[in-house]
Design an enzyme around this catalytic site. Structure first.
Site, PDB file in Angstrom:
ATOM      1  N   ARG A  76      13.669   7.883 -13.071  1.00 20.27           N
ATOM      2  CA  ARG A  76      13.233   7.049 -11.950  1.00 20.27           C
ATOM      3  C   ARG A  76      11.870   7.509 -11.441  1.00 20.27           C
ATOM      4  O   ARG A  76      11.003   6.686 -11.142  1.00 20.27           O
ATOM      5  CB  ARG A  76      14.252   7.063 -10.806  1.00 20.27           C
ATOM      6  CG  ARG A  76      13.927   6.037  -9.714  1.00 20.27           C
ATOM      7  CD  ARG A  76      14.936   6.065  -8.567  1.00 20.27           C
ATOM      8  NE  ARG A  76      14.773   4.912  -7.697  1.00 20.27           N
ATOM      9  CZ  ARG A  76      13.935   4.842  -6.666  1.00 20.27           C
ATOM     10  NH1 ARG A  76      13.150   5.865  -6.390  1.00 20.27           N
ATOM     11  NH2 ARG A  76      13.861   3.752  -5.920  1.00 20.27           N
ATOM     12  N   CYS A  77      11.677   8.819 -11.352  1.00 23.18           N
ATOM     13  CA  CYS A  77      10.386   9.343 -10.899  1.00 23.18           C
ATOM     14  C   CYS A  77       9.249   8.882 -11.810  1.00 23.18           C
ATOM     15  O   CYS A  77       8.118   8.691 -11.350  1.00 23.18           O
ATOM     16  CB  CYS A  77      10.404  10.868 -10.885  1.00 23.18           C
ATOM     17  SG  CYS A  77      11.509  11.612  -9.671  1.00 23.18           S
TER      18      CYS A  77
END
Length: 408
Positions: free
Chosen positions: A399-400
């Site tokens: 996600r980052c």
């Protein structure tokens, strides 16, 4: 959803159609042991393998039907005009605290001598003193412009760029361009500023937050839980004032969002953003770190009749808060590492709770987090495992490393 919208993101788990990534580049080769803390790294990834892992990430997304965009490409396209490019260089050097003097002149000449894409790549990588030895030094000012210290860089590298989640966030049909918590990362938001002010595809989208604000807001703290509800972490890197301003703008202008849940999380590097402790993987199903499986302080921000934000405080378990505000029949929380303190600590270090949903019940994860991954599968979640021995050294997960531009 209209397929021609430049941006659309109203739910964390809606099918992902278009995403922005940054393939790690030479900036990782400018990491040095003596300056890791300065650049927010704990270790030095091996670039060749990090790029292979990132390419696997991108290919996995493409196999799931996702169009992959790259930050370097969009930035180069945004500064195609010569005058825009000159202003971009001026802003970049100002952010690097080189706003005047002979060094500013030398660096300006150097950057503008490069084609647009090569220029952007060099900005990302930073500038070693040794790279400008070709500039003839004809005066004492030229000689001293390069500094008297042993520090090897004229401009620091930007190794955190491959975490595209943080410098700006797509929320609904608009974008928040952030003021980062650290000076090290704030130059990253300049790329977003130029994309969303000058790129022909994206320059007209609504802006929810501006990088010129005085308090910090980072994308890893923003979760789009539904078309009506946003969650924002009060974290080590996102401040309360920022959430107030962001909520006021979004709730006043978005056609769908009705409330913001400001969730107070521990202020530690291990839990630096909300999405390191909590991500959505399916309807009513979330990954969590055990550190937030306790009573939480949550502040509910909504618009009052006068158009101003009104706030009320709630306390309770995360599952109850989510169930109530998302109007769910039930909520399942999948603990990182199965809740075992040793497994949870180890897998939290490599972001087991930081998943990227490509569709409801279908997520991308790091292969190394096998305890948490097994639990996800036991809960009926389809996982796409990617290698991460080098990418994970930057302390961020799938996600980052991704900024969704378009979800269904």
């Amino acid at each position: 959803m209209e397929s021609n919208l430049p941006l659309h993101n109203t739910c964390e788990i809606a099918p992902l159609r278009k995403v922005l990534l940054h393939r790690p580049g030479r900036e990782l080769e400018n990491l040095m042991p003596d300056y890791l803390e300065r650049l927010l790294f704990d270790d030095i990834p091996y670039l060749k393998l990090a790029q292979e892992e990132h390419d696997k990430f991108a290919d996995t997304l493409r196999q799931c039907g996702v169009e992959v965009l790259y930050l370097t490409d969009l930035t180069a396209e945004a500064v195609a005009d010569e005058e825009v490019r000159r202003q971009f260089v001026r802003d970049y050097l100002s952010e690097a605290e080189i706003a005047s003097g002979r060094l500013q002149e030398i660096l300006t000449e150097y950057f503008l001598s490069l084609p647009a894409r090569a220029m952007v790549e060099q900005m990302e990588a930073g500038v070693r003193k040794a790279e400008l030895q070709q500039f003839e030094k004809t005066s004492l000012a030229d000689m001293t412009a390069f500094g008297e210290t042993d520090y090897p860089f004229l401009v620091d590298p930007m190794p955190n760029l491959y975490f595209t989640r943080d410098p700006f966030a797509v929320v609904g049909g608009g974008v928040a361009i952030h003021k980062m918590h650290t000076k090290t990362r704030n130059r990253e938001t300049l790329f977003g500023k130029y994309i969303f002010e000058h790129h022909p595809r994206y320059k007209t989208v609504p802006k929810w937050y501006d990088r010129a604000e005085t308090s910090s807001l980072e994308g890893g703290d923003i979760l789009v839980l539904s078309p009506e509800v946003l969650a924002v972490g009060i974290s080590e890197r996102t401040e309360e004032d920022s959430i107030d301003k962001f909520a006021q703008t979004v709730l006043s202008n978005s056609p769908t969002f009705r409330k913001v849940l400001a969730i107070n999380i521990p202020k530690t590097r291990a839990l630096m953003h909300l999405d390191t402790v909590f991500t959505m993987v399916d309807v009513g199903v979330f990954t969590v770190h055990p550190a937030i499986l306790r009573d939480l302080d949550v502040y509910v921000l909504e618009l009052g009749k006068n158009g101003k934000i009104r706030i009320r405080e709630e306390q309770g378990r995360l599952s109850d808060i989510l169930q109530r505000h998302l109007k769910l029949d039930k909520v399942e929380l999948i603990p990182c590492g199965g809740g075992n303190p040793i497994d949870a600590a180890r897998e939290q270090w490599s972001d087991a709770s930081n998943t990227l949903a490509v569709a409801p019940g279908e997520v991308v994860v790091y292969s190394r987090n096998y305890v948490t991954n097994r639990l996800l599968e036991e809960h009926g979640v389809t996982i796409h495992c990617i290698p991460s021995s080098e990418l994970s050294r930057g302390r961020g997960g799938p996600r980052c490393m991704s900024m969704p531009f378009v979800r269904d």
